[in-house]
Motif scaffolding. Structure first.
Motif, mmCIF file in Angstrom:
data_model
loop_
_atom_site.group_PDB
_atom_site.id
_atom_site.type_symbol
_atom_site.label_atom_id
_atom_site.label_comp_id
_atom_site.label_asym_id
_atom_site.label_seq_id
_atom_site.Cartn_x
_atom_site.Cartn_y
_atom_site.Cartn_z
ATOM 1 N N PRO A 93 -11.774 3.958 -0.514
ATOM 2 C CA PRO A 93 -10.361 4.345 -0.574
ATOM 3 C C PRO A 93 -10.082 5.815 -0.261
ATOM 4 O O PRO A 93 -8.949 6.170 0.066
ATOM 5 C CB PRO A 93 -9.972 4.016 -2.032
ATOM 6 C CG PRO A 93 -10.942 2.962 -2.451
ATOM 7 C CD PRO A 93 -12.226 3.335 -1.772
ATOM 8 N N SER A 94 -11.092 6.667 -0.342
ATOM 9 C CA SER A 94 -10.863 8.096 -0.101
ATOM 10 C C SER A 94 -11.002 8.467 1.371
ATOM 11 O O SER A 94 -10.885 9.643 1.719
ATOM 12 C CB SER A 94 -11.825 8.940 -0.938
ATOM 13 O OG SER A 94 -13.161 8.777 -0.491
ATOM 14 N N PHE A 95 -11.219 7.465 2.242
ATOM 15 C CA PHE A 95 -11.447 7.751 3.661
ATOM 16 C C PHE A 95 -10.343 7.182 4.550
ATOM 17 O O PHE A 95 -9.715 6.173 4.216
ATOM 18 C CB PHE A 95 -12.803 7.191 4.102
ATOM 19 C CG PHE A 95 -13.964 7.994 3.573
ATOM 20 C CD1 PHE A 95 -14.438 9.089 4.267
ATOM 21 C CD2 PHE A 95 -14.542 7.673 2.344
ATOM 22 C CE1 PHE A 95 -15.484 9.849 3.765
ATOM 23 C CE2 PHE A 95 -15.586 8.421 1.840
ATOM 24 C CZ PHE A 95 -16.059 9.522 2.550
ATOM 25 N N ASP A 96 -10.129 7.862 5.666
ATOM 26 C CA ASP A 96 -9.161 7.421 6.679
ATOM 27 C C ASP A 96 -9.810 6.596 7.781
ATOM 28 O O ASP A 96 -9.154 5.767 8.411
ATOM 29 C CB ASP A 96 -8.505 8.648 7.325
ATOM 30 C CG ASP A 96 -7.809 9.521 6.324
ATOM 31 O OD1 ASP A 96 -6.679 9.178 5.928
ATOM 32 O OD2 ASP A 96 -8.400 10.549 5.928
ATOM 33 N N VAL A 117 -12.867 -5.196 4.632
ATOM 34 C CA VAL A 117 -12.541 -3.805 4.306
ATOM 35 C C VAL A 117 -11.061 -3.520 4.518
ATOM 36 O O VAL A 117 -10.390 -2.921 3.661
ATOM 37 C CB VAL A 117 -13.415 -2.847 5.134
ATOM 38 C CG1 VAL A 117 -12.926 -1.405 4.984
ATOM 39 C CG2 VAL A 117 -14.866 -2.947 4.699
ATOM 40 N N ARG A 118 -10.515 -3.985 5.637
ATOM 41 C CA ARG A 118 -9.120 -3.643 5.920
ATOM 42 C C ARG A 118 -8.138 -4.466 5.094
ATOM 43 O O ARG A 118 -6.990 -4.056 4.903
ATOM 44 C CB ARG A 118 -8.831 -3.775 7.418
ATOM 45 C CG ARG A 118 -9.615 -2.727 8.249
ATOM 46 C CD ARG A 118 -9.045 -2.499 9.629
ATOM 47 N NE ARG A 118 -7.675 -2.073 9.572
ATOM 48 C CZ ARG A 118 -6.635 -2.812 9.965
ATOM 49 N NH1 ARG A 118 -6.822 -4.018 10.458
ATOM 50 N NH2 ARG A 118 -5.421 -2.352 9.875
ATOM 51 N N ALA A 119 -8.587 -5.606 4.571
ATOM 52 C CA ALA A 119 -7.738 -6.337 3.631
ATOM 53 C C ALA A 119 -7.525 -5.532 2.354
ATOM 54 O O ALA A 119 -6.443 -5.569 1.741
ATOM 55 C CB ALA A 119 -8.364 -7.689 3.311
ATOM 56 N N LEU A 120 -8.550 -4.790 1.971
ATOM 57 C CA LEU A 120 -8.465 -3.954 0.775
ATOM 58 C C LEU A 120 -7.820 -2.603 1.062
ATOM 59 O O LEU A 120 -7.163 -2.021 0.193
ATOM 60 C CB LEU A 120 -9.875 -3.742 0.199
ATOM 61 C CG LEU A 120 -10.595 -5.004 -0.299
ATOM 62 C CD1 LEU A 120 -12.046 -4.676 -0.644
ATOM 63 C CD2 LEU A 120 -9.871 -5.595 -1.501
ATOM 64 N N HIS A 121 -8.018 -2.089 2.272
ATOM 65 C CA HIS A 121 -7.560 -0.746 2.634
ATOM 66 C C HIS A 121 -6.877 -0.802 4.005
ATOM 67 O O HIS A 121 -7.448 -0.411 5.029
ATOM 68 C CB HIS A 121 -8.734 0.229 2.654
ATOM 69 C CG HIS A 121 -9.574 0.176 1.426
ATOM 70 N ND1 HIS A 121 -9.125 0.584 0.198
ATOM 71 C CD2 HIS A 121 -10.842 -0.265 1.224
ATOM 72 C CE1 HIS A 121 -10.065 0.397 -0.703
ATOM 73 N NE2 HIS A 121 -11.117 -0.117 -0.114
ATOM 74 N N PRO A 122 -5.639 -1.314 4.048
ATOM 75 C CA PRO A 122 -4.971 -1.566 5.345
ATOM 76 C C PRO A 122 -4.694 -0.318 6.172
ATOM 77 O O PRO A 122 -4.473 -0.433 7.382
ATOM 78 C CB PRO A 122 -3.669 -2.269 4.945
ATOM 79 C CG PRO A 122 -3.481 -1.965 3.494
ATOM 80 C CD PRO A 122 -4.842 -1.794 2.905
ATOM 81 N N LYS A 123 -4.729 0.854 5.569
ATOM 82 C CA LYS A 123 -4.486 2.080 6.346
ATOM 83 C C LYS A 123 -5.757 2.602 7.011
ATOM 84 O O LYS A 123 -5.708 3.543 7.803
ATOM 85 C CB LYS A 123 -3.894 3.170 5.447
ATOM 86 C CG LYS A 123 -2.494 2.869 4.928
ATOM 87 C CD LYS A 123 -1.912 4.046 4.164
ATOM 88 C CE LYS A 123 -1.670 5.229 5.100
ATOM 89 N NZ LYS A 123 -0.978 6.353 4.413
ATOM 90 N N LEU A 124 -6.893 2.005 6.709
ATOM 91 C CA LEU A 124 -8.166 2.481 7.257
ATOM 92 C C LEU A 124 -8.272 2.154 8.750
ATOM 93 O O LEU A 124 -7.936 1.052 9.191
ATOM 94 C CB LEU A 124 -9.327 1.816 6.518
ATOM 95 C CG LEU A 124 -10.729 2.319 6.875
ATOM 96 C CD1 LEU A 124 -10.985 3.673 6.225
ATOM 97 C CD2 LEU A 124 -11.788 1.308 6.437
ATOM 98 N N VAL A 125 -8.752 3.113 9.519
ATOM 99 C CA VAL A 125 -9.132 2.864 10.921
ATOM 100 C C VAL A 125 -10.606 2.474 10.906
ATOM 101 O O VAL A 125 -11.469 3.284 10.543
ATOM 102 C CB VAL A 125 -8.900 4.105 11.799
ATOM 103 C CG1 VAL A 125 -9.425 3.871 13.218
ATOM 104 C CG2 VAL A 125 -7.412 4.464 11.826
#
Length: 380
Positions: A93-96, A117-125
């Motif tokens: 969660p602390s990463f972009d 991963v993106r289901a949990l952190h949708p803003k992640l690239v």
């Protein structure tokens, strides 16, 4: 153990979780670090294999590693151990950006595939670097620079040009071009996120990237249907496209446009030949006669010494250069004048010289060196 201070730059504030190794992935994340991103490199207990490649003064700090990991942080996690896998998931969660060149099937086993991963952190690239694109029969196979050069026709182009055996370009061109391609895709995704608020999944594959790189020059007649001629760009494939032998050495020269050709014939006091032979006079005519015109240059270049040609070509304003060895670049006047090399004395570790890349005008201090294994304090 230390926390690396990151140089300012346009990606300052962006955090990149780097699960890459060897060259392709580290080149990508190195560029992001050069733009100011904080890059946390996850390494196994034995470290990235490239720590042992090339010349070194310290164990685990080989030259190849230094040049692809400058300014990063290093955190050791054993992804065969469930506790370390859980620790990595907690860090997400602390990463972009997450960048990996692990085989997709292995990432699924770890629960670190893009969908999870993106289901949990949708803003992640989420960036997946592979040898071969998804959907093809080779997806999931490991790829290496030599193999990709062979598969994409790059090695065979040497044989076609010289009449000899296929050869590899003596740099890791496939790794590095793919890393560059991935880096600008990441930057575009981050820019897009500013408008959508959402990350995305980026997949960049070595084989398809280098196939596009090669075919951009050599698709030729196959660009059309029906075919409009043979494949291959004749200017690049003529056997005369190489450093020209002079009376005492070699020189590179590019007599390219109409102005150059007239100036060249004037310089060698043979303007009559130029004016009498239409093959030299226009770009269209030259394109049909590359073997002839470059063969002519090859013959003429052998009549003077390298120094004589340098003086003549300089006066004629024709692009030219000495044929350097890589050793010559260390003391090259142009590179020295622009501050190309980062040079620092690290005491017992000796002085290090790193070939510079992008340096943001906003940067306020030099980029830190490549990290020792596990050298970053973890308060991630």
């Amino acid at each position: 153990m230390h926390q690396v201070k990151q140089s300012a730059g346009p990606l300052t504030g962006i955090r990149v979780l780097d699960l890459t190794s060897v060259i392709m992935g580290p080149v990508c994340t190195q560029i992001l670090a050069d733009y100011g991103a904080t890059v946390v490199k996850i390494e196994p207990p034995e470290g990235d294999v490239m720590r042992h490649a090339g010349a070194k003064r310290q164990a685990g700090m080989g030259a190849m590693f230094l040049h692809a990991n400058q300014g990063k942080q290093s955190v050791v996690l054993d992804l065969k151990a469930e506790a370390d896998i859980a620790r990595l998931r907690d860090m997400l969660p602390s990463f972009d950006v997450l960048v990996h060149n692990v085989r997709p099937q292995a990432m699924r086993r770890l629960g670190l595939d893009d969908a999870t991963v993106r289901a949990l952190h949708p803003k992640l690239v989420y960036v997946e670097l592979t040898g071969y694109a998804e959907g093809g029969p080779m997806h999931g196979r490991a790829a290496y620079d030599d193999v990709i050069q062979a598969q994409t026709g790059l090695a065979e182009l040497f044989a076609r040009q010289t009449g000899g055996a296929p050869q590899y370009v003596p740099t890791l061109i496939a790794d590095r071009v793919t890393g560059l391609t991935a880096a600008h895709a990441v930057i575009a995704a981050l820019f897009g996120r500013q408008h959508t608020g959402q990350g995305e999944t980026i997949r960049v594959s070595m084989y398809e990237t280098i196939a596009a790189f090669v075919l951009g020059d050599h698709l030729g007649g196959a660009s059309f249907e029906p075919a409009g001629g043979p494949m291959g760009y004749s200017r690049l494939l003529t056997p005369h496209r190489k450093p020209y032998r002079t009376r005492d050495g070699y020189i590179a020269a590019v007599v390219y446009n109409d102005k150059h050709w007239r100036a060249f014939f004037e310089a060698i006091d043979d303007l009559g030949t130029f004016e009498a032979d239409a093959r030299f006079q226009t770009a269209a005519a030259r394109a049909d006669n590359y073997d002839t015109i470059y063969g002519f240059l090859s013959d003429v270049m052998a009549t003077r010494t390298t120094e004589q040609w340098i003086a003549l070509l300089e006066r004629a304003d024709i692009p030219h250069a000495r044929v350097n060895r890589v050793e010559d670049l260390v003391d090259d006047a142009q590179l020295r004048a622009v501050g190309f090399f980062d040079e620092h004395d690290y005491g017992d570790a000796g002085q290090r010289r790193i070939a510079a890349r992008f340096r943001s005008p906003a940067a306020t201090h030099d980029t830190p060196p490549a990290p020792k294994l596990g050298d970053t304090t973890q308060g991630q």
